[in-house]
Design an enzyme around this catalytic site. Structure first.
Site, PDB file in Angstrom:
ATOM      1  N   CYS A   1       5.482   6.765   1.046  1.00 17.89           N
ATOM      2  CA  CYS A   1       4.572   5.861   0.323  1.00 17.89           C
ATOM      3  C   CYS A   1       3.645   6.586  -0.648  1.00 17.89           C
ATOM      4  O   CYS A   1       2.996   5.934  -1.477  1.00 17.89           O
ATOM      5  CB  CYS A   1       3.761   5.043   1.315  1.00 17.89           C
ATOM      6  SG  CYS A   1       4.773   4.037   2.413  1.00 17.89           S
TER       7      CYS A   1
ATOM      8  N   CYS B   1      -1.271  -7.211   5.869  1.00 15.75           N
ATOM      9  CA  CYS B   1      -0.175  -6.252   5.742  1.00 15.75           C
ATOM     10  C   CYS B   1       0.350  -6.260   4.305  1.00 15.75           C
ATOM     11  O   CYS B   1       0.486  -7.314   3.702  1.00 15.75           O
ATOM     12  CB  CYS B   1       0.971  -6.612   6.671  1.00 15.75           C
ATOM     13  SG  CYS B   1       0.541  -6.725   8.430  1.00 15.75           S
ATOM     14  N   SER B   2       0.653  -5.075   3.777  1.00 19.73           N
ATOM     15  CA  SER B   2       1.240  -5.024   2.437  1.00 19.73           C
ATOM     16  C   SER B   2       2.682  -5.512   2.485  1.00 19.73           C
ATOM     17  O   SER B   2       3.390  -5.308   3.473  1.00 19.73           O
ATOM     18  CB  SER B   2       1.196  -3.588   1.895  1.00 19.73           C
ATOM     19  OG  SER B   2       1.896  -2.704   2.755  1.00 19.73           O
TER      20      SER B   2
ATOM     21  N   HIS C   1       3.356  -3.370  -2.922  1.00 13.55           N
ATOM     22  CA  HIS C   1       3.562  -1.970  -2.552  1.00 13.55           C
ATOM     23  C   HIS C   1       5.011  -1.528  -2.777  1.00 13.55           C
ATOM     24  O   HIS C   1       5.742  -1.253  -1.829  1.00 13.55           O
ATOM     25  CB  HIS C   1       3.153  -1.773  -1.088  1.00 13.55           C
ATOM     26  CG  HIS C   1       3.196  -0.360  -0.595  1.00 13.55           C
ATOM     27  ND1 HIS C   1       3.080   0.731  -1.420  1.00 13.55           N
ATOM     28  CD2 HIS C   1       3.350   0.134   0.677  1.00 13.55           C
ATOM     29  CE1 HIS C   1       3.154   1.840  -0.688  1.00 13.55           C
ATOM     30  NE2 HIS C   1       3.327   1.503   0.573  1.00 13.55           N
TER      31      HIS C   1
END
Length: 396
Positions: free
Chosen positions: A83, A213-214, A344
């Protein structure tokens, strides 16, 4: 000898739900890269090296992506750091310029993701986070939930147990970031929710509901990094934003020896990277007005407040209660909506953060603009692991 380094052009696509738009990663790269070059006011021919980040893709997808901008024979480096991939590409581009190796480099990141929670790609080899999970499983029960919310949810539970942090304080971070994204045309979600909506959403791993939450996302971001000499030669001072401090840290022994979920998900890495970046910049958290940090889950945003020095250990919840993470407070954290609401796409996230902070320091963030923004901080983390912290200032 090192040279001062500047962001002189940024660009990004709107982040989208996977499969909602007919495009592929070369289309994404063409859009974000073209915008960054146009923002800098330079042709691709002046780019001397390119660092291209993505997590899911074939081995030379980076070349295929930037060939949409030009085919000039320059070195193209493919980057994958989970990430934190986008910020790793930025780190490498800045390193090339800062060392004097080149005067102008491109950092670009993209992701074309599958729908649903993240999973492993290869099942015939050891998973890179197996050692992390071996340390975490004895600490917090896993009931088959997706691994990422389990890991960050466990860290949130530990914070609650140690410091009295409440589920409401985590929920308020999700509420804040969705509210911020209403003003971001690049965000995947632009809907405001009530705090009750956030709390009532489907529970993923207690205390994390879905709206904390992404999501998985498709999209791309890009930044042009240049030396002081290049900025002078091409008269780019009207758009230049200086990178004054930057550090990348990978897992330390503490990750695997601490018996702490908070440390396993990277708080130690983030804290060390922040200290090193502050030292290089000659700044502290008190000198910063606007922050883009890695809120893959609301629990991680709160934990990261402490890692970055915005709050003392155990006091991230107090910062939330005081409203010091939003407009009118001490800092504005994730004015873009953050990963939770902006989206994301793993390889693009760090470069989207760079774009947002560049716009903020130029005073060009429209309805998201943070008042008197003169210094900014970026935090991007990938488990397995790497944390990158970058500090920006308006140039003297």
């Amino acid at each position: 000898m090192t040279t001062r380094t500047f962001v002189v052009g940024v660009g990004m696509t709107k982040f989208e739900k996977p499969g909602s738009r007919e495009w592929d990663y070369p289309d994404m790269a063409r859009e974000s890269g073209t915008k960054a070059l146009q923002d800098a006011g330079i042709p691709y021919d002046l780019i001397e090296q390119a660092y291209v980040g993505y997590v899911y893709g074939e081995s030379t997808s980076g070349q295929r992506a930037v060939y949409e901008l030009g085919i000039t024979g320059i070195p193209v480096v493919n980057v994958n750091n989970n990430c934190s991939t986008g910020s790793t590409a930025l780190f490498l581009a800045r390193q090339a310029v800062r060392s004097g190796t080149v005067d102008c480099a491109l950092a670009l990141g993209f992701e074309k993701m599958q729908k649903g929670s993240l999973g492993s790609t290869y099942e015939d080899r050891e998973q890179p986070m197996l050692n992390h999970l071996k340390e975490l499983f004895p600490l917090y029960e896993w009931g088959g939930e997706p691994i990422a919310p389990y890991m960050f949810g466990a860290a949130g539970r530990e914070h609650m147990e140690k410091y009295g942090t409440t589920a409401d304080q985590f929920a308020r971070i999700g509420w804040k970031n969705h509210r911020h994204s209403v003003n971001n045309p690049y965000a995947q979600f632009q809907d405001a929710y009530s705090l009750d909506d956030i709390k009532a959403a489907r529970m993923v791993y207690d205390p994390l509901t879905k709206l904390q939450c992404s999501p998985t996302s498709d999209g791309s971001g890009a930044a042009v990094i240049a030396s002081e000499r290049f900025v002078d030669e091409h008269d780019l001072w009207d758009r230049a934003v200086e990178i004054v401090g930057q550090s990348m840290v990978t897992d330390t022994r503490a990750t695997f020896e601490s018996k702490s979920a908070i440390t396993i998900i990277g708080a130690e890495m983030s804290a060390l990277a922040a200290r090193r970046a502050y030292d290089e910049a000659g700044l502290s958290a008190a000198d910063v007005q606007v922050i883009e940090l890695h809120d893959c889950f609301s629990t991680n945003e709160l934990i990261t407040y402490e890692a970055l020095g915005l709050a003392a250990e155990g006091e991230g919840g107090k910062l939330v209660d005081a409203g010091d993470n939003t407009y009118g407070g001490r800092w504005v954290v994730n004015p873009s909506g953050g990963l939770i609401s902006k989206g994301h796409p793993l390889g693009a996230t760090g470069l989207a953060q760079c774009a947002e902070l560049t716009w903020q320091l130029r005073g060009k963030a429209d309805a998201r603009q943070v008042e008197n923004a003169k210094a900014a901080l970026q935090h991007n983390i990938g488990l397995g692991g790497a944390a990158v912290v970058t500090l920006y200032k308006q140039p003297n």
